[in-house]
Design a protein around this motif. Structure first.
Motif, PDB file in Angstrom:
ATOM      1  N   ASP A   5       5.607   9.628  -2.639  1.00 44.09           N
ATOM      2  CA  ASP A   5       4.236   9.890  -2.227  1.00 44.09           C
ATOM      3  C   ASP A   5       3.308   9.270  -3.264  1.00 44.09           C
ATOM      4  OD1 ASP A   5       1.699  11.284  -2.079  1.00 44.09           O
ATOM      5  OD2 ASP A   5       2.670  12.809  -0.832  1.00 44.09           O
ATOM      6  N   ASP A   6       2.368   8.435  -2.802  1.00 44.72           N
ATOM      7  CA  ASP A   6       1.424   7.836  -3.754  1.00 44.72           C
ATOM      8  C   ASP A   6       0.013   8.410  -3.590  1.00 44.72           C
ATOM      9  OD1 ASP A   6       0.472   6.693  -1.451  1.00 44.72           O
ATOM     10  OD2 ASP A   6       0.829   4.619  -2.059  1.00 44.72           O
ATOM     11  N   GLY A   7      -0.079   9.521  -2.897  1.00 48.35           N
ATOM     12  CA  GLY A   7      -1.388  10.151  -2.711  1.00 48.35           C
ATOM     13  C   GLY A   7      -2.123   9.626  -1.500  1.00 48.35           C
ATOM     14  N   VAL A   8      -1.609   8.560  -0.888  1.00 51.10           N
ATOM     15  CA  VAL A   8      -2.209   8.017   0.324  1.00 51.10           C
ATOM     16  C   VAL A   8      -1.174   8.014   1.451  1.00 51.10           C
ATOM     17  CG1 VAL A   8      -3.317   6.021   1.390  1.00 51.10           C
ATOM     18  CG2 VAL A   8      -3.787   6.565  -0.991  1.00 51.10           C
ATOM     19  N   CYS A   9       0.035   7.601   1.109  1.00 51.98           N
ATOM     20  CA  CYS A   9       1.114   7.520   2.081  1.00 51.98           C
ATOM     21  C   CYS A   9       2.329   8.291   1.585  1.00 51.98           C
ATOM     22  CB  CYS A   9       1.564   6.072   2.292  1.00 51.98           C
ATOM     23  SG  CYS A   9       0.301   4.985   2.899  1.00 51.98           S
ATOM     24  N   VAL A  10       3.086   8.782   2.561  1.00 53.83           N
ATOM     25  CA  VAL A  10       4.377   9.389   2.262  1.00 53.83           C
ATOM     26  C   VAL A  10       5.446   8.388   2.677  1.00 53.83           C
ATOM     27  CG1 VAL A  10       5.933  11.285   2.821  1.00 53.83           C
ATOM     28  CG2 VAL A  10       3.483  11.696   2.707  1.00 53.83           C
ATOM     29  N   VAL A  24      11.566  11.936  -0.914  1.00 54.19           N
ATOM     30  CA  VAL A  24      10.229  11.772  -0.359  1.00 54.19           C
ATOM     31  C   VAL A  24       9.324  11.235  -1.463  1.00 54.19           C
ATOM     32  CG1 VAL A  24       8.264  12.881   0.769  1.00 54.19           C
ATOM     33  CG2 VAL A  24      10.591  13.729   1.187  1.00 54.19           C
ATOM     34  N   ALA A  41       5.171   8.987  -6.732  1.00 55.97           N
ATOM     35  CA  ALA A  41       5.900  10.101  -7.320  1.00 55.97           C
ATOM     36  C   ALA A  41       6.937  10.589  -6.316  1.00 55.97           C
ATOM     37  CB  ALA A  41       4.938  11.232  -7.662  1.00 55.97           C
ATOM     38  N   THR A  95      -2.597   7.946   5.940  1.00 56.27           N
ATOM     39  CA  THR A  95      -3.392   9.131   6.234  1.00 56.27           C
ATOM     40  C   THR A  95      -4.831   8.908   5.832  1.00 56.27           C
ATOM     41  OG1 THR A  95      -2.880   9.993   4.071  1.00 56.27           O
ATOM     42  CG2 THR A  95      -1.483  10.696   5.883  1.00 56.27           C
ATOM     43  N   HIS A  96      -5.102   7.741   5.264  1.00 58.11           N
ATOM     44  CA  HIS A  96      -6.451   7.498   4.799  1.00 58.11           C
ATOM     45  C   HIS A  96      -7.265   6.937   5.945  1.00 58.11           C
ATOM     46  CE1 HIS A  96      -9.617   6.688   2.002  1.00 58.11           C
ATOM     47  NE2 HIS A  96      -8.910   7.352   1.108  1.00 58.11           N
ATOM     48  N   GLU A  97      -8.360   7.624   6.280  1.00 52.62           N
ATOM     49  CA  GLU A  97      -9.051   7.247   7.500  1.00 52.62           C
ATOM     50  C   GLU A  97      -9.878   5.980   7.371  1.00 52.62           C
ATOM     51  OE1 GLU A  97     -10.705  10.452   9.679  1.00 52.62           O
ATOM     52  OE2 GLU A  97      -9.309  11.858   8.760  1.00 52.62           O
ATOM     53  N   ASP A 100       2.512   4.503   8.116  1.00 57.18           N
ATOM     54  CA  ASP A 100       1.678   5.659   8.431  1.00 57.18           C
ATOM     55  C   ASP A 100       0.705   5.814   7.279  1.00 57.18           C
ATOM     56  OD1 ASP A 100       3.277   6.146  10.591  1.00 57.18           O
ATOM     57  OD2 ASP A 100       4.648   7.413   9.448  1.00 57.18           O
TER      58      ASP A 100
END
Ligand SMILES: [Zn+2]
Lengths: 188, 413
Positions: free
Chosen positions: B325-330, B323, B280, B201-203, B199
Motif C-alpha cells: 500500500d502506498d497510500g494511494v493504491c493497494v 498487501v 509499505a 482510489t484517488h479521485e 485500481d
C-alpha cells in the motif's frame, strides 16, 4: 472486476491533520457500510498507516486490558486504543516499552466529549516494531500524500469540496505542516 | 534570484506609495524560500500578503492594476484562463476566413510556439510576420484540446526591437519509444499498448496503470481534469502530446488537457511486462506462511481440503500473499517459496520444524508478519489479474539527506 472486494487504502495522515478532523460518516445507511473520517485536506479515511514513536503507554482497563498509547510524528501525537477487540495489537502493546518506533495499521475513530469536542483516535488492526529508516520513509511519503491532497483541494473532487465546505480549510496550514515535517528529517 | 523577486516586490509597493525596506522583504523571502522551502510563487505571494497586512494596505489598492499579471514564456503556458504578459515573435500569420477574427497564427519564443487569435472587436494594431512584440494582458485559452493565446480589448501590443530566437521544434512533439524516455518534462508522442489499469482510489486520477511498447513498460497517469477518453486494457494507442515526468525516481507519462488519444489497429507487442510497486507492506493475508498444496492440482488446501479434489494428503509449501500500500493504491503481491525464503531467511524445512515444535502451522505466518509488516519494499514481477507475481523484492534503502532535499524540491513543483 465489478463487485470484487476492494480493500480500503491505508491513508497517510499527519497527527496534526488527524487531530483537526471531526467529520465522520457512512456512505449508506447499511450497518455494514464502512465508516469514514474526512480530514481537512479531503482524505476520506477508513484505514490509515502511522509510523511514529511510541512515547507513552498505559493500561487503562478495569478487568480486561485496555491500552492507551501515544504515537508521535513530527507534527504531534496519535492516540491509539487497543483492547479485547484488537487482541493482536493489545498483545504487542503489553510487551513493548516506550520509546520505540512502531508501524500501526488501523481504523480512525471519533469520540465526542461532554463539551462537544470531537477527539480522534486509532483502533489498531496491527502494530509492528520498525526502525528509524521506516519512520523517515513514512514522513516523506506522508508529506507527499498530504501535499497531493492540498493541491487537490482546488479541484472538484467531491471529498475535497466537502472538506473545504466543512472545515473551511486553510491549505497553507497543511502545506506548511507537511513541509515542516519533512524539514525535520534534515535537522535530526 | 531572491534579490530579483525582492526588488520586484519593493517596486510594486513603492509604485503604490508604500516604502518597505528591501532588507525586510529579502529576509522574509529568504526565510520562506530557504528555511521553510516554500515554492517561489507561494513565497512571493506570501510576502506580498504579509506586508499588505503589516502596513494595513487595502488589497484592492494593490491588485487593481495589471501589475499582478505574470510575464511568462510559451512553455510556462500549461492551463487556460490565465492573464499573462508575454514577449514573442510572430512566426506565421494564417489566412483566416472567420470574420470575427482579425488575425491568427503562430507566435513563439525560445521555449516553443503557440497559436494566437486576435479578435476583430479587440481593435488592436496589425501584427507582422517576423516581428517581435510584447503582448500585455492576453489570455490563455484552449481550443480543441490545444492551448492558445487570445487577444482582447484590454490587451496591449508593443513592438520591441529585441529579436527572439524561436524554438519551432517544440511545435510538434517528438515520437519516442518507452526506453528513450530518460528525462522528465518532455512533450512526446508515443505508440503503446495498455498493459494494465490499476485500481486507483484517488479521485483526481481518472486512470493509471502501465503501458508499453517493444522496448519496455512505463507507468502512466491520466488526470480526471484532462477529460480524455478512457483507455482499455490490451488496446494499442497513439498518444500525442503527453508529458514525461518522474516520481520517486521512476519515469512516468502524464496525460493532460492537450493530450490526444488515438486508438490504432496495430497490436503493439510489449517487451517486458514487469511491474514495479513500492510501498509499505500493510498486511499478509490468510493462506500465507506454511501451507499445504494438493498433489493433483497444486491448489492450496484449506484445512486439508482441495477445492477440486477434496480431502488429500498435501505437500508443504511456503508463500506470502502480501498487501502492499502506498497510500494511494493497494497492490496484492504474491511471493512464492523461493522469494519467501530469501526475504524472511526462513527455509521451508525450518518452517516445518517450527510448526512441528509449536504443534501449530500458524506460528510461521506470525513470524513472517513480525518480520515484514510495516516496512517499505520495492516489488517487481509480472502482474496477473490483481496480483504481482513477485520475482524480486527488496527493502527500500535508507533515505540519504540529499535525497530529502531533492524530494522537497520535487514536491514544491
Ligand atoms: Zn486438487
Amino acid at each position: 472486476m465489478a463487485g470484487q472486494y476492494t480493500r480500503e487504502v491505508a491513508y497517510r495522515i499527519f497527527a496534526q491533520e488527524f487531530r483537526d478532523s471531526n467529520l465522520s460518516f457512512k456512505d449508506s445507511n447499511d450497518q455494514y457500510s464502512p465508516q469514514y473520517l474526512l480530514t481537512p485536506t479531503g482524505a476520506k479515511v477508513n484505514r490509515m498507516l502511522i509510523v511514529g514513536t511510541l512515547t507513552e503507554k498505559e493500561d487503562i482497563g478495569n478487568e480486561a486490558e485496555y491500552w492507551r498509547a501515544r504515537v508521535v510524528d513530527p507534527t504531534g501525537a496519535f492516540l491509539i486504543y487497543a483492547g479485547q477487540y484488537q487482541p493482536e495489537a493489545a498483545q504487542v502493546m503489553a510487551n513493548i516499552e516506550a520509546p520505540q518506533y512502531l508501524a500501526v495499521v488501523g481504523k480512525p475513530s471519533t469520540f465526542q466529549t461532554e463539551d462537544g469536542t470531537i477527539l480522534t483516535s486509532v483502533r489498531p488492526e496491527s502494530i509492528h516494531i520498525v526502525d528509524a529508516q521506516t519512520r523517515d520513509r513514512w514522513v516523506v511519503e506522508t508529506t507527499q500524500r498530504t501535499l497531493e491532497r492540498v493541491k487537490d483541494l482546488n479541484s472538484d473532487n467531491p471529498d475535497a469540496v466537502r472538506a473545504k465546505e466543512h472545515y473551511n480549510t486553510d491549505s497553507s496550514v497543511y502545506r506548511q505542516m507537511a513541509l515542516a515535517a519533512l524539514e525535520s528529517l534534515n535537522t535530526e | 534570484m531572491n534579490k530579483e523577486i525582492a526588488k520586484e516586490i519593493e517596486e510594486r509597493f513603492s509604485q503604490k506609495g508604500y516604502n518597505i525596506p528591501i532588507s525586510e522583504i529579502e529576509s522574509r523571502l529568504d526565510k520562506l524560500l530557504n528555511e521553510f522551502k516554500v515554492p517561489q510563487e507561494e513565497a512571493r505571494r506570501s510576502v506580498v500578503n504579509y506586508f499588505l497586512k503589516e502596513y494595513n494596505i487595502p488589497r484592492g489598492d494593490f491588485f487593481v492594476q495589471q501589475g499582478e499579471t505574470p510575464t511568462v514564456k510559451v512553455s510556462d503556458i500549461t492551463s487556460d484562463g490565465n492573464w499573462i504578459n508575454i514577449s514573442a515573435k510572430v512566426v506565421q500569420l494564417w489566412d483566416d476566413t472567420h470574420e470575427s477574427i482579425d488575425q491568427a497564427g503562430l507566435m513563439g519564443d525560445e521555449t516553443g510556439t503557440i497559436k494566437f487569435n486576435k479578435w476583430a472587436k479587440a481593435e488592436l494594431p496589425a501584427l507582422e510576420e517576423g516581428k517581435t512584440y510584447l503582448f500585455k494582458n492576453v489570455v490563455t485559452d484552449s481550443y480543441q484540446e490545444r492551448l492558445q493565446i487570445n487577444f482582447n480589448r484590454t490587451s496591449q501590443i508593443e513592438e520591441i526591437t529585441e529579436d527572439i530566437e524561436v524554438n519551432t521544434q517544440q511545435a510538434e512533439a517528438p515520437t519516442v519509444k518507452v526506453s528513450e524516455i530518460t528525462t522528465e518534462g518532455k512533450w512526446i508522442n508515443i505508440s503503446v499498448k495498455v498493459a494494465q489499469l490499476w485500481d486507483s482510489t484517488h479521485e483526481s486520477i481518472d486512470q493509471a496503470g502501465l503501458m508499453g511498447d517493444e522496448t519496455g513498460t512505463i507507468k502512466f497517469i491520466k488526470w480526471a481534469k484532462a477529460e480524455l477518453p478512457s483507455l482499455v486494457e490490451g488496446k494499442s494507442y497513439l498518444l500525442k502530446n503527453v508529458v514525461t515526468d518522474s516520481f520517486q525516481e521512476r519515469f512516468q507519462i502524464n496525460f493532460n488537457r492537450t493530450s490526444l488519444i488515438e486508438e490504432i489497429t496495430e497490436d503493439i507487442e510489449i517487451g517486458t511486462l514487469t511491474v514495479e510497486f513500492s510501498g509499505a507492506m500493510v498486511d499478509i493475508q490468510s493462506g500465507s506462511g506454511l501451507i499445504k498444496r494438493c498433489p493433483e492440482c497444486n491448489r492450496a488446501l484449506i484445512k486439508g481440503v482441495c477445492g477440486e479434489h477434496g480431502k488429500v494428503e498435501g505437500s508443504y509449501d511456503l508463500r506470502i500473499k502480501a498487501v502492499m500500500d502506498d497510500g494511494v493504491c493497494v497492490q496484492d503481491s504474491l511471493l512464492n517459496r523461493e522469494i519467501s525464503e530469501q526475504l524472511t531467511g526462513i527455509t521451508l524445512d525450518e518452517a516445518k520444524q517450527m510448526a512441528t515444535e509449536a504443534l501449530d502451522q500458524s506460528v510461521v505466518l506470525e513470524m513472517f508478519k513480525e518480520k515484514l509488516l510495516g516496512k517499505y519494499y520495492l516489488v517487481k514481477g509480472p502482474k496477473l489479474d490483481r496480483s504481482i507475481l513477485v520475482e524480486d523484492i527488496s527493502l527500500l534503502p535508507p533515505l540519504e539527506l540529499d535525497q530529502i532535499d531533492t524530494i522537497i524540491a520535487q514536491m514544491e513543483v
